[in-house]
Design an enzyme around this catalytic site. Structure first.
Site, PDB file in Angstrom:
ATOM      1  CE  LYS A   1      -1.028   2.674   2.591  1.00 16.90           C
ATOM      2  NZ  LYS A   1      -0.638   3.972   3.276  1.00 16.90           N
TER       3      LYS A   1
ATOM      4  CB  THR B   1       3.103   6.331   3.945  1.00 17.08           C
ATOM      5  OG1 THR B   1       3.444   7.488   4.643  1.00 17.08           O
ATOM      6  CG2 THR B   1       2.082   5.580   4.810  1.00 17.08           C
TER       7      THR B   1
END
Lengths: 413, 413
Positions: free
Chosen positions: A184, A195
């Protein structure tokens, strides 16, 4: 999750086979999102080896601290990932949350807390209450089943517009082994790592130190070569688990990353890593184009990579690509600002096969029409040759669009 | 020049006095723009001392190379600046253009080519034809007049939405001396220096080596502490000229930057530098807010500045400010990615007077209403205390809006 799926999303998903020794469950814990899954449990057979690389942020999240500590043991029984809250910059409360979650996970699988790995992604600075989901883990461990990899990828999404999965099956010795991965990430994506959460599992019987070496070796030209916005997350986590279940089918036990029997496996692992890393770039917030930046002729590979990242992170280069303009002057600027050895008068620059500049000035023979047509594609390759040495590197990014600003600036208004 | 003037533009311009020994002319050479001036000539009395600092780009423009070479002589008779074309990455042709322009300028003032300084701003990589404007210089030198500083600032604009001028008058010994400056810059603005051109002149009698030391000393906390988009230009040029004409009115001749009589002058010069640097930030492409980032408690001043720039250059911090969200989690991220010493659990973060985080977690007592009201202002101050040492630094930037992307991406469509 965004309402609009990236135009660069895969047209179809690969069928994800089961990985022997891995079972998956997802749940709607309601941590932040409604009407979607936000909790992933991946259960591993006893004896599964673990490897990981993490953000180099000086302000890592509590789960990153927790994983780093447990990685010393090299064994995994359960991975728990939540989306909606990063459990980052949450102080003592954050550490308590990781401990409570790990205790519940360990009880759920009858293992030790040192065999639990955790990741959290979402808002930074909000306390994450383990009570919201730790009671779910026992049930999830029980009902976990093989093959639910696409569900797993969906549960860990935040601003992603599509789930990211990749798979490969290769021979190890006389047996077939499988490598499955999910990832992700869409914003706050930069080397080293972003991230970005990515979890990969294989049934190959590979010992933890060898697994760690394979992962560390593969990450440089894949996950550590992508950037969306130059912003490095507090939470980046890439883990690789090896259940060893393929040993029953005759796969040899591997103790050393240099083992020659690993050839196929290594290449397949790197393909999976690269595939997932590029999926992250292609889902970069607001992305409309994938941009590959290759620098050749640098003094060293390290220098080439720094220059490539300087180009890939330049807002002016990225907005020019969004505007479908082969603005090679901005590429010159980005080379110049990198601070690495460069000789203006030896520079050559290509967009695709169109050489726009050579020997430090505009290439008088380049075709504006062909270049303009090229810039309309959704995959753009920029190449710079420095003419100094043999160092080279390739990195990937996406364009910078108004949609990026909207996603990251308009969420309050 | 943009149709829409930045909302952060000055409400009014200071009256710019003449600087004894400086005469100014502007012209419409039609280099790229139509119906506006694009050529500036600044003529200096014989004996004028010159100092300069330039881009650290490894791919500097031809005029930057030219100025660096002439600076060794320390004397200036004429400055020629054009907008519309940067004469950067133009190879041998670019060097010929600087030579032809300097020859024409030297003839126009009866000086040496070594006393001519040049700057160009605009598109990179297009050959700049000196024949378009060098024939104008003789006439401009003749009709140049004092006091035309605002005209000068207008002639050097590119994507700037307003002209940038600043002035100060201070005592040097028993005489009054004047410091006038102009600047341009709106995008490709980053330390060290940006597509920023700035020219400052004084009638103070200060020798070239002392002038250089004063300029180098003032730039660190002013022009080298602003960033719009982290993109460093090929063309950044900041020059300071001292005609010495105030000597006739009794100003003492200064040979040493450490001369105690320079106290007032130094402070005034730094005020002019900071004023112009902030005007550049406030005209940052698409800017709606000015952002001041202060880092205290760092291990060193250098470390503080790196962390401050990491925050000021973060697209996620800048888009959050654009969205009027006090997203301090992104500030934590930007501290963490800077690679400088930081201890997550000692961090404190303020937006204005609102402390949002302390001791590594959210400050439970902060008022969301007050912070939200604060974020609506057009000048936002972000402060981070690291709690490690005594290093501190302040830098300035602007927010990142869709308008930035439009300006830099839509120009073709």
């Amino acid at each position: 999750m965004s309402a609009t799926v990236s135009p660069l999303a895969p047209k179809k998903y690969p069928k994800m086979p089961a990985v022997d020794g891995v079972r998956i469950a997802t749940a709607e814990a309601g941590i932040k999102y409604r009407d979607r899954t936000d909790l992933l449990a991946m259960v591993f057979d006893a004896g599964t080896a673990a490897a990981g690389v993490f953000t180099r942020s000086k302000c890592p999240s509590a789960p990153v601290d927790f994983c780093r500590q447990n990685l010393a043991g090299g064994k995994a029984r359960m991975l728990v990932v939540n989306s909606g809250n990063a459990n980052a910059f949450t102080g003592k409360k954050g550490r308590e949350t990781t401990r409570m979650t790990a205790d519940a996970a360990a009880r759920a699988v009858g293992g030790a807390t040192g065999e639990v790995f955790l990741a959290s992604t979402g808002v930074i600075g909000e306390p994450l209450d383990a009570g919201r989901f730790s009671h779910l883990l026992a049930g999830m461990a029980k009902e976990a089943a093989p093959g639910r990899w696409l569900d797993a990828a969906r549960a860990i999404m935040t601003t992603d517009t599509y789930p990211k999965v990749a798979t490969a099956t290769v021979r190890l010795g006389d047996a077939e082994v499988t490598i499955n991965g999910i990832a992700k990430g869409a914003g706050m994506i930069a080397p080293d790592m972003a991230t970005m959460l990515s979890f990969i599992a294989t049934d190959a019987p590979i010992a933890a130190p060898a697994l760690q070496a394979l992962l560390a070796g593969g990450v440089g030209s894949t996950f550590n070569a992508v950037t969306v916005d130059s912003d490095t997350s507090t939470s980046d986590t890439l883990m690789l688990f090896a259940t060893g279940a393929a040993a029953k089918r005759g796969a040899p036990a591997i103790a050393d990353a240099a083992d020659p029997r690993l050839g196929q496996f290594k290449r397949a692992l790197n393909r999976v890593l690269k595939n997932l890393a590029l999926q992250v770039v292609r889902d970069g917030e607001g992305a409309r184009k994938q941009v590959e930046v290759t620098v050749t002729g640098a003094k060293s590979a390290r220098s080439a990579k720094r220059i490539a990242l300087s180009i890939a992170n330049s807002p002016l280069v990225k907005t020019a690509v969004a505007g479908e303009d082969a603005n090679w002057g901005r590429v010159v600027m980005a080379v110049g600002k990198a601070g690495e050895p460069a000789d203006r008068d030896r520079l050559a620059i290509w967009f695709g096969d169109n050489r726009l500049a050579v020997d430090g000035e505009r290439d008088s023979s380049y075709s504006e029409a062909e270049t303009s047509a090229y810039m309309k594609r959704d995959e753009i390759a920029i190449r710079v040759d420095l003419g100094l040495g043999r160092g080279k590197a390739t990195v990937w990014t996406c364009d910078l669009t108004k949609e990026y600003v909207a996603i990251n600036g308009d969420y309050r208004s």
